[in-house]
Motif scaffolding. Sequence first.
Motif, mmCIF file in Angstrom:
data_model
loop_
_atom_site.group_PDB
_atom_site.id
_atom_site.type_symbol
_atom_site.label_atom_id
_atom_site.label_comp_id
_atom_site.label_asym_id
_atom_site.label_seq_id
_atom_site.Cartn_x
_atom_site.Cartn_y
_atom_site.Cartn_z
ATOM 1 N N ASP A 83 0.857 -1.172 0.000
ATOM 2 C CA ASP A 83 0.000 0.000 0.000
ATOM 3 C C ASP A 83 0.901 1.232 0.000
ATOM 4 O O ASP A 83 1.002 1.932 0.993
ATOM 5 N N PRO A 84 1.586 1.470 -1.131
ATOM 6 C CA PRO A 84 2.541 2.579 -1.149
ATOM 7 C C PRO A 84 1.813 3.917 -0.972
ATOM 8 O O PRO A 84 0.657 4.045 -1.374
ATOM 9 N N PRO A 85 2.487 4.894 -0.376
ATOM 10 C CA PRO A 85 1.861 6.197 -0.157
ATOM 11 C C PRO A 85 1.419 6.820 -1.478
ATOM 12 O O PRO A 85 2.010 6.549 -2.527
ATOM 13 N N SER A 86 0.411 7.662 -1.417
ATOM 14 C CA SER A 86 -0.065 8.361 -2.605
ATOM 15 C C SER A 86 0.973 9.401 -3.025
ATOM 16 O O SER A 86 1.892 9.708 -2.276
ATOM 17 N N GLY A 87 0.804 9.925 -4.219
ATOM 18 C CA GLY A 87 1.719 10.965 -4.691
ATOM 19 C C GLY A 87 3.136 10.432 -4.769
ATOM 20 O O GLY A 87 3.370 9.334 -5.266
ATOM 21 N N CYS A 88 4.091 11.189 -4.277
ATOM 22 C CA CYS A 88 5.471 10.721 -4.211
ATOM 23 C C CYS A 88 5.549 9.643 -3.135
ATOM 24 O O CYS A 88 5.141 9.858 -1.998
ATOM 25 N N ARG A 89 6.101 8.485 -3.477
ATOM 26 C CA ARG A 89 6.101 7.375 -2.528
ATOM 27 C C ARG A 89 7.055 7.584 -1.358
ATOM 28 O O ARG A 89 7.095 6.804 -0.424
ATOM 29 N N CYS B 177 3.464 17.038 -2.869
ATOM 30 C CA CYS B 177 4.072 15.707 -2.860
ATOM 31 C C CYS B 177 3.068 14.628 -2.453
ATOM 32 O O CYS B 177 3.188 13.477 -2.841
ATOM 33 N N ARG B 178 2.095 15.024 -1.639
ATOM 34 C CA ARG B 178 1.145 14.029 -1.133
ATOM 35 C C ARG B 178 0.160 13.579 -2.194
ATOM 36 O O ARG B 178 -0.378 12.481 -2.132
ATOM 37 N N SER B 179 -0.081 14.433 -3.181
ATOM 38 C CA SER B 179 -1.127 14.099 -4.144
ATOM 39 C C SER B 179 -0.575 13.758 -5.529
ATOM 40 O O SER B 179 -1.121 12.935 -6.235
ATOM 41 N N GLU B 180 0.536 14.368 -5.888
ATOM 42 C CA GLU B 180 0.992 14.246 -7.270
ATOM 43 C C GLU B 180 2.331 13.524 -7.330
ATOM 44 O O GLU B 180 3.293 13.947 -6.690
ATOM 45 N N ALA B 181 2.383 12.438 -8.095
ATOM 46 C CA ALA B 181 3.638 11.694 -8.211
ATOM 47 C C ALA B 181 4.589 12.445 -9.136
ATOM 48 O O ALA B 181 4.201 12.811 -10.243
ATOM 49 N N PRO B 182 5.831 12.696 -8.695
ATOM 50 C CA PRO B 182 6.772 13.422 -9.548
ATOM 51 C C PRO B 182 7.313 12.527 -10.662
ATOM 52 O O PRO B 182 7.513 11.332 -10.451
ATOM 53 N N ALA B 183 7.542 13.087 -11.828
ATOM 54 C CA ALA B 183 8.121 12.316 -12.926
ATOM 55 C C ALA B 183 9.640 12.310 -12.781
ATOM 56 O O ALA B 183 10.214 13.194 -12.153
ATOM 57 N N LEU B 184 10.260 11.278 -13.359
ATOM 58 C CA LEU B 184 11.722 11.194 -13.340
ATOM 59 C C LEU B 184 12.250 12.044 -14.492
ATOM 60 O O LEU B 184 12.187 11.643 -15.650
ATOM 61 N N THR C 103 16.067 13.017 -11.751
ATOM 62 C CA THR C 103 15.557 13.008 -10.389
ATOM 63 C C THR C 103 14.037 13.036 -10.420
ATOM 64 O O THR C 103 13.453 13.784 -11.210
ATOM 65 N N ALA C 104 13.402 12.268 -9.546
ATOM 66 C CA ALA C 104 11.944 12.301 -9.449
ATOM 67 C C ALA C 104 11.566 13.013 -8.162
ATOM 68 O O ALA C 104 11.319 12.369 -7.137
ATOM 69 N N CYS C 105 11.585 14.345 -8.190
ATOM 70 C CA CYS C 105 11.244 15.112 -7.001
ATOM 71 C C CYS C 105 10.705 16.465 -7.453
ATOM 72 O O CYS C 105 11.299 17.117 -8.304
ATOM 73 N N HIS C 106 9.561 16.871 -6.857
ATOM 74 C CA HIS C 106 8.990 18.171 -7.225
ATOM 75 C C HIS C 106 9.912 19.321 -6.836
ATOM 76 O O HIS C 106 9.852 20.397 -7.383
ATOM 77 N N ARG C 107 10.732 19.088 -5.822
ATOM 78 C CA ARG C 107 11.484 20.203 -5.263
ATOM 79 C C ARG C 107 12.968 20.184 -5.633
ATOM 80 O O ARG C 107 13.789 20.826 -4.973
ATOM 81 N N THR C 108 13.318 19.426 -6.674
ATOM 82 C CA THR C 108 14.721 19.287 -7.062
ATOM 83 C C THR C 108 15.444 20.635 -7.093
ATOM 84 O O THR C 108 16.544 20.778 -6.560
ATOM 85 N N ALA C 109 14.792 21.642 -7.709
ATOM 86 C CA ALA C 109 15.461 22.920 -7.915
ATOM 87 C C ALA C 109 15.630 23.709 -6.621
ATOM 88 O O ALA C 109 16.549 24.518 -6.502
ATOM 89 N N GLU C 110 14.749 23.473 -5.621
ATOM 90 C CA GLU C 110 14.777 24.335 -4.431
ATOM 91 C C GLU C 110 15.526 23.719 -3.251
ATOM 92 O O GLU C 110 15.684 24.359 -2.217
ATOM 93 N N LEU C 111 15.944 22.448 -3.386
ATOM 94 C CA LEU C 111 16.565 21.806 -2.224
ATOM 95 C C LEU C 111 17.902 22.459 -1.885
ATOM 96 O O LEU C 111 18.607 22.922 -2.774
#
Lengths: 368, 329
Positions: free
Chosen positions: A280-286, A298-305, A314-322
């Motif tokens: 039962d993987p988490p919704s959105g980004c696992r 991140c909770r609702s939308e899965a990021p693309a690689l 990278t599969a992360c919505h926040r890649t640019a801001e980290l």
Amino acid sequence: MALLEVNGLVKHFVAQRSLLGRALAHVKAVDDVSFALEAGKTLALVGESGCGKSTVSRLVLRLIEPDAGTVRFDGRDLLALEAGTLRAFRREAQIIFQDPYASLNPRMTVGQILTEPLALHDLVPPARRVERVAELLRLVGLEPRLARRYPHEFSGGQRQRIAIARALAVEPKLIICDEPVSALDVSIRSQILNLLRELQDRLGLAYIFVSHDLAVVKHIADHVAVMNLGQIVETAEADALFAAPRHPYSRALLSAIPQPQPKAKRTTVLLEGEIPSALDPPSGCRFHTRCPFVIERCRSEAPALLADRTGHATACHRTAELPSADAILPTAGGFSPALAKLVAAFSRKTEGGSPAGVVKQGTTSTTM
Amino acid sequence: MSASPLIEIKDLRIRFHGDDGRITHAVDGVDLSVANGATLGLVGESGCGKSVTSLAIMGLLPKQSAEISGAIRFDGFDLLTTPDQTLRDLRGNRLAMIFQEPMTSLNPSFTIGDQIIETILRHRGGSRRSARDRAIELLRRVHIPSPERRIDDYPHKLSGGMRQRVMIAMALACDPRLLIADEPTTALDVTLQAQILELMRELKAASGAAIILITHDLGVVAEVCDEVAVMYAGEIVERAPVDELFSAPQHPYTVGLLGSIPRLDHRAEQLATIEGMVPNMAQPPAGCRFAARCPFVLDACTKVSPPLVEVGVGHLSRCIRAPLELLVS
């Protein structure tokens, strides 16, 4: 052209069935995994228990059938192969497992174990097989006279050498190494890692190296794919990934490895909580349940690689801001000049198992 | 050496008598001491005697086959001559141990609460009610979420990391003075390992217990230990403060081990390898036990067994060629 091209690979295992056999729950072991591997190179699949890295390696060999996706090896579509041609393909791709105690038949001598693939694929005429077995043993640093012995007479490291020799018997282009050194003691581990690298140089082998240990991966890989719950979250050239890991999970993995540097102060990214279940993987980004940088999206939308110009994906919505990853990277250390020279004394001898080691072998196990 | 060590092991020797009449020298003349509140790492590869040493401290070796001599002084007792009844009072109370496999060291047919409460009632007495409250408190201390509900779970419902937390909670139940942790994180994933190591550091700071951490992982040692003892073939070959051991090791075996681990801070073209095999412990060789695999070996090494001597402040080595820096300068 890449030796191996994997596209959109999916495998869901049925975890629970109703009384009538209808599937009630699935483990999403592998969910849309793609990668490519050049001949003679090493791709490392990295991740924790249950991330799907071993399942991917078995899907690539078609030891289990994928639910969707394509695997192309040397231009051929593997999933379209008939049983007969599939067997021929297995000549070109082999696998080494973690536990050298479980992967060798205890009732066969080493000679028989190594002769079997030669006979099965009819590679070498019967008269020449003894000679070929001797050659294989020498290749992995064991003495040919050991062919008459049984697996129980060998130590863990020597057994892993035998497993490697068996994989090499059919002259493959690709070897999948599934945690090949995890069960071995540190000093034996380095022997096997050195052997794998040397064989790659000599025979032009490609490896898929499945491991949970990023330090080992850094030593052996050209390319790295970090997996979390059935998906690749980051993939890049090894040097790029270790110099600047981007995905918060890659950073956590890297910073969690205990380093043999007592004085070095680096920040450990401590992940809260447990690894979620692939059932039962988490919704959105696992990764969002454990991510220190989680935001609402991140909770609702899965990021693309998504890959940048260098191919670092990278599969992360926040890649640019980290924030920069510098704080978690190990400080450049290494040995003092004197210690480096002392360590070098241990590398000077010829590679592979020295005959000295082999001769003494019988003394540690029960004498025959 | 601090004034009064919490535990002091003198000339510990453990020999196993096999069914076939062979005698294996598992531990040969080990001297160790751990001060109150200190963390000692006991490092070595499979079969070096590190786990057997810890089992001897706990009095858990089979009496029929293990022949033990020497002395283990702990808190006014000599654990080797203490009657079983007294040992049972010490174990789980002032002496506690965590094992590698949290899966196999919890009883699957009792809830985790039952198992912790049993320990508390056995050593501390009191009512079941108050023991239960204490168990919940302990589970909270090891960061198990919602401990009031978790306490009634069976072990199979917990993940590996959670089970190891339960084992730690149980070990801490009676505020032990000495905690022996035998490869406590080896079976765990790296991110969970980091959590458990952090927990151990935190608990050590809070409780002041001494810890003997047994591991094959030099990285783990570097992160949590104050002092390190390296074992090889039943002997301690080197003992040093942790910084010293990693920056200037004085036994060739330690050097080989350090060189053979892949590191994140620099990529070696080739890893160091320690050629050869561990000696047969049914007939340990005369002289240095590492001589056959040592690149710095001299004739003298194979003649007489070298003593463990001080080569620096608090730094002991069993090598006649120490200090090793002189060999390469």
